[in-house]
Design a protein around this motif. Sequence first.
Motif, mmCIF file in Angstrom:
data_model
loop_
_atom_site.group_PDB
_atom_site.id
_atom_site.type_symbol
_atom_site.label_atom_id
_atom_site.label_comp_id
_atom_site.label_asym_id
_atom_site.label_seq_id
_atom_site.Cartn_x
_atom_site.Cartn_y
_atom_site.Cartn_z
ATOM 1 N N LEU A 24 15.210 -3.442 -5.653
ATOM 2 C CA LEU A 24 13.908 -2.812 -5.449
ATOM 3 C C LEU A 24 13.751 -1.527 -6.259
ATOM 4 O O LEU A 24 12.707 -1.285 -6.867
ATOM 5 C CB LEU A 24 13.704 -2.532 -3.958
ATOM 6 C CG LEU A 24 12.260 -2.289 -3.506
ATOM 7 C CD1 LEU A 24 11.376 -3.472 -3.882
ATOM 8 C CD2 LEU A 24 12.203 -2.037 -2.007
ATOM 9 N N GLU A 25 14.799 -0.690 -6.280
ATOM 10 C CA GLU A 25 14.676 0.576 -7.008
ATOM 11 C C GLU A 25 14.515 0.349 -8.506
ATOM 12 O O GLU A 25 13.809 1.100 -9.187
ATOM 13 C CB GLU A 25 15.887 1.474 -6.746
ATOM 14 C CG GLU A 25 17.234 0.901 -7.135
ATOM 15 C CD GLU A 25 17.861 0.078 -6.022
ATOM 16 O OE1 GLU A 25 19.083 -0.178 -6.093
ATOM 17 O OE2 GLU A 25 17.142 -0.299 -5.079
ATOM 18 N N CYS A 52 -0.842 -7.236 -9.061
ATOM 19 C CA CYS A 52 -1.006 -7.425 -7.617
ATOM 20 C C CYS A 52 -1.575 -8.801 -7.297
ATOM 21 O O CYS A 52 -1.425 -9.302 -6.170
ATOM 22 C CB CYS A 52 -1.929 -6.349 -7.048
ATOM 23 S SG CYS A 52 -1.180 -4.710 -6.935
ATOM 24 N N LEU A 53 -2.237 -9.430 -8.265
ATOM 25 C CA LEU A 53 -2.870 -10.728 -8.044
ATOM 26 C C LEU A 53 -1.961 -11.904 -8.351
ATOM 27 O O LEU A 53 -2.343 -13.058 -8.136
ATOM 28 C CB LEU A 53 -4.141 -10.832 -8.903
ATOM 29 C CG LEU A 53 -5.194 -9.743 -8.706
ATOM 30 C CD1 LEU A 53 -6.337 -9.927 -9.694
ATOM 31 C CD2 LEU A 53 -5.716 -9.767 -7.280
ATOM 32 N N TRP A 59 4.695 -10.136 -5.326
ATOM 33 C CA TRP A 59 4.432 -9.064 -6.291
ATOM 34 C C TRP A 59 3.526 -8.006 -5.674
ATOM 35 O O TRP A 59 3.734 -6.813 -5.854
ATOM 36 C CB TRP A 59 3.789 -9.655 -7.552
ATOM 37 C CG TRP A 59 4.772 -10.258 -8.499
ATOM 38 C CD1 TRP A 59 5.831 -11.049 -8.177
ATOM 39 C CD2 TRP A 59 4.782 -10.115 -9.913
ATOM 40 N NE1 TRP A 59 6.513 -11.426 -9.305
ATOM 41 C CE2 TRP A 59 5.881 -10.857 -10.400
ATOM 42 C CE3 TRP A 59 3.979 -9.452 -10.833
ATOM 43 C CZ2 TRP A 59 6.190 -10.949 -11.751
ATOM 44 C CZ3 TRP A 59 4.277 -9.549 -12.183
ATOM 45 C CH2 TRP A 59 5.373 -10.266 -12.639
ATOM 46 N N ASN A 60 2.498 -8.446 -4.984
ATOM 47 C CA ASN A 60 1.587 -7.504 -4.347
ATOM 48 C C ASN A 60 2.325 -6.627 -3.337
ATOM 49 O O ASN A 60 2.087 -5.414 -3.240
ATOM 50 C CB ASN A 60 0.465 -8.270 -3.650
ATOM 51 C CG ASN A 60 -0.615 -7.356 -3.102
ATOM 52 O OD1 ASN A 60 -1.156 -6.521 -3.816
ATOM 53 N ND2 ASN A 60 -0.913 -7.508 -1.828
ATOM 54 N N LYS A 61 3.245 -7.238 -2.595
ATOM 55 C CA LYS A 61 4.017 -6.500 -1.596
ATOM 56 C C LYS A 61 4.899 -5.442 -2.255
ATOM 57 O O LYS A 61 4.961 -4.293 -1.807
ATOM 58 C CB LYS A 61 4.871 -7.473 -0.788
ATOM 59 C CG LYS A 61 5.697 -6.823 0.312
ATOM 60 C CD LYS A 61 6.496 -7.869 1.082
ATOM 61 C CE LYS A 61 7.352 -7.203 2.163
ATOM 62 N NZ LYS A 61 8.136 -8.222 2.910
ATOM 63 N N VAL A 62 5.571 -5.828 -3.353
ATOM 64 C CA VAL A 62 6.463 -4.889 -4.053
ATOM 65 C C VAL A 62 5.665 -3.737 -4.661
ATOM 66 O O VAL A 62 6.011 -2.566 -4.505
ATOM 67 C CB VAL A 62 7.266 -5.625 -5.146
ATOM 68 C CG1 VAL A 62 8.037 -4.622 -6.005
ATOM 69 C CG2 VAL A 62 8.232 -6.613 -4.506
ATOM 70 N N ILE A 63 4.570 -4.069 -5.335
ATOM 71 C CA ILE A 63 3.776 -3.036 -6.010
ATOM 72 C C ILE A 63 3.136 -2.103 -4.991
ATOM 73 O O ILE A 63 3.070 -0.883 -5.191
ATOM 74 C CB ILE A 63 2.709 -3.694 -6.915
ATOM 75 C CG1 ILE A 63 3.396 -4.444 -8.059
ATOM 76 C CG2 ILE A 63 1.751 -2.649 -7.474
ATOM 77 C CD1 ILE A 63 2.463 -5.315 -8.873
#
Length: 455
Positions: A62-63, A81-82, A87-91
Amino acid sequence: MEKAAFEGWLESVSTSFLALSDQQRNQSLDHLISLSGAVQLRHLSNGLEALLKRDFLRLLPLELAFYLLRWLDPQTLLTCCLVCKQWNKVINACTEVWQGVCRDLGWRIDESIQDAVHWKGVYLKAKLRMKQLREEDAFETSSLIGHSARVYALYYRDGLLCTGSDDLSAKLWDVRTGQCIYGIQTHTCATVKFDEQKLVTGSFDNTIACWEWSTGAKIQQFRGHTGAVFSIDYNDELDTLVSGSADFTVKVWSLSAGTCVNTFTGHTEWVTKVHLQKSQVESMMHSPGDYILLSADKYEIKVWPIGREINCKCLKTLFVSEDRSVCLQPRLQFDGRYVVCSSDLGIYQWDFSSFDVVRIIKPQQDPSSISLLSFGEVFALLFDNNYLYVMDLRTEAIVGRWPLPAYRKSKRGSSFLPGVTSWLNGLDGKNDAGLVFATSMPDHSIHLVLWKENG
């Protein structure tokens, strides 16, 4: 083909394949694909997806993913994000990314808020506000009507605007509602300053007066100047009033007694601006916490110590041209760390600890026609005869403008002023509200430019 024979054949083919050139390998693969059926092609597709379409954002720690995301521009981040929920969760979990893009837009960041979704929302609002600035859609206008003669003096604080007029009156207005709160009879005001209880006015009749808002009574009068009083400042804690005059002098007064404590000489032009402020830096001449008086005329700015009434000498004289070929414009700003003034050559910024010029900003427009209203850490507010400008001080680019009417010109700079200025140190989604700019008009009204509510 038996297993042993197949393995021997496969080893031989593999050895031969590795000996081929890239072009020959490609031709071999094309031939094999042409001979393959549906089962083989499906197997090939599944294998290629695992090899070539790896979700690096899912696989990375994650880092490390956060570090890579910081290199992306905001629009790419929003597009990412789309891609999928992961990906949306990480961003959306990367606080530093959204704080960074907000900071790039000139937004003030509260490091104590570590909610990435909050900063993503701030970014979207910030993006809209900056778009409104570019498209001349960030502000709106209104007028204050009530004076019957020219308005010479304006002063703003905490949502209230004071106006001093040639009609021998001063009025206090609520900028939000446009209502006049107080109106008192005075002399002709060349400059005004007020607080909750009192109003202090400098006049073309060479005097200064202190008035009580609630009754309109004159509390104190200050006599001693032999020319019009163009600028005043005061500090209740010091019991000190300072004034600059057309008689080329600066006077220091006891605010409560009305007596002149000292007269500073040395100016050879009208003193159009005085400013009383605590120093926040140290030099050989002053320490943090010392009260400093700045006085400006057409060509120079003088720095005086306050509290040394006996044998008080000018600490420093600031100017932009030794031969007096360049005029200073009547806009002086001092926050205890830097002195800022606009001139015919551009905007000059001096470091108050060393008195060195640390920055000269030359706008794309003719510097002699554009004037400084207020100077912050991120933005500056400028204006000329036609427009109000917002400059990003990090790039010195104009990021927004607003058309101005034919306002009444003032050589002393007293008939126009900025409103709320905290946003110049960085917008935060809350300080982009209220008054931006005020100026007096030829029809005796006051023209206001205000922030439009951010949609």
